[in-house]
Scaffold this motif. Structure first.
Motif, short mmCIF file in Angstrom:
data_model
loop_
_atom_site.label_atom_id
_atom_site.label_comp_id
_atom_site.label_asym_id
_atom_site.label_seq_id
_atom_site.Cartn_x
_atom_site.Cartn_y
_atom_site.Cartn_z
N ARG A 6 45.26 42.52 35.36
CA ARG A 6 44.93 41.09 35.29
C ARG A 6 43.88 40.78 36.34
O ARG A 6 43.99 41.22 37.48
CB ARG A 6 46.18 40.23 35.53
CG ARG A 6 45.89 38.74 35.44
CD ARG A 6 47.14 37.89 35.37
NE ARG A 6 47.67 37.55 36.67
CZ ARG A 6 48.76 38.07 37.22
NH1 ARG A 6 49.45 38.98 36.58
NH2 ARG A 6 49.17 37.70 38.41
N GLU A 8 41.60 37.53 38.06
CA GLU A 8 41.55 36.08 38.20
C GLU A 8 40.29 35.66 38.92
O GLU A 8 40.06 36.07 40.07
CB GLU A 8 42.78 35.59 38.99
CG GLU A 8 44.06 35.76 38.20
CD GLU A 8 45.30 35.34 38.98
OE1 GLU A 8 45.17 34.90 40.15
OE2 GLU A 8 46.40 35.48 38.42
N SER A 27 38.03 35.88 34.16
CA SER A 27 39.49 36.04 34.14
C SER A 27 39.91 36.59 32.78
O SER A 27 39.42 36.13 31.75
CB SER A 27 40.19 34.70 34.34
OG SER A 27 39.80 34.07 35.53
#
Ligand code: ATP
Ligand code: MG
Length: 225
Positions: A6, A8, A27
């Protein structure tokens, strides 16, 4: 599906020759076992993004999580250890050691990992070369191989430690149709059978379309994902 990666709000600025923001607030997340292709025009930031994801480049703003662990801010030593175990990287320009044979190049990450003895590593490296149709070139110096042959050795090297994440920057850029199909089929199998995750950059439309997901970039931003 379990999330493996992930990111961000990744931002990246190059300062030379002048300030240039190459990645803008990126993101997204990727699940274990996904086969993702990053597409976009030359210069849009694909290689830069892949370097960040692979932890090779640590100069950025934002956060990268791998397996729910925040990677951003880890020491270079920790990152090097983590990369060798969990990430296989295929560079756009291969970076094989020219004075080493194809086989020796493939063996290097496994020797560094130290999980198997030298004989086992040699056998495994040979198997990976064979998968790439490169077994007859095993003993040849990598500097004496063609661009496409070097590319296939570089892919074998990225796969040797069976990493959870494989990142490949235009892995089929120098390959003919048959070898492109072979690499594609191997990647597909690694994701669907072994549950490994592939993030590849490609300009090849068929490759991108047939992979599981396309992340399309325009001028340092994600257009579709
Ligand atoms: N080390 C660097 N210093 C300054 N600018 C850079 C550096 N590396 C890349 N750039 C610039 O950042 C932009 C994105 O480069 P990047 O290599 O990520 O593009 P790319 O999408 O991979 O392109 P290609 O498809 O041609 O490989 C380009 O404009 C490039 O000139
Ligand atoms: Mg590139």
């Amino acid at each position: 599906m379990k999330e493996i990666l992930r990111i961000e709000k990744l931002n990246k600025i190059f300062h030379e020759p002048e300030d240039f923001q190459v990645l803008k607030d990126i993101s997204f997340s990727i699940n274990k076992g996904e086969f993702v292709t990053i597409t976009g025009k030359s210069g849009c930031g694909k290689s830069t993004l892949l370097y960040l994801l692979s932890t090779l480049d640590t100069e950025y703003d934002g956060k990268i999580f791998i397996n729910d662990t925040l990677i951003t801010g880890s020491s270079q030593n920790e990152l090097a250890r983590f990369r060798n175990k969990s990430i296989g990287f295929v560079f756009q320009f291969h970076f094989l050691l020219p004075e080493f044979t194809a086989l020796q190049n493939v063996m290097i990450p496994a020797l560094r990992l130290g999980k198997y003895n030298e004989k086992e590593i040699k056998d495994r490296a040979y198997e990976k070369l064979k998968q790439m149709g490169m077994e007859t070139f095993a003993e040849k110096l990598s500097s004496k191989l063609s661009g496409g042959q070097q590319q296939r050795v570089a892919i074998a090297r990225a796969l040797i430690n069976e990493p959870a994440l494989i990142m490949a920057d235009e892995p089929t850029g120098n390959l003919d149709t048959a070898n492109t199909q072979n690499v594609f089929d191997i990647f597909k199998e690694l994701t669907s059978v072994n549950g490994q995750t592939i993030i590849a950059v490609s300009h090849d439309e068929d490759f991108a379309r047939n992979s599981g997901r396309i992340i399309h970039m325009v001028d340092g931003q994600i257009e579709t994902n």
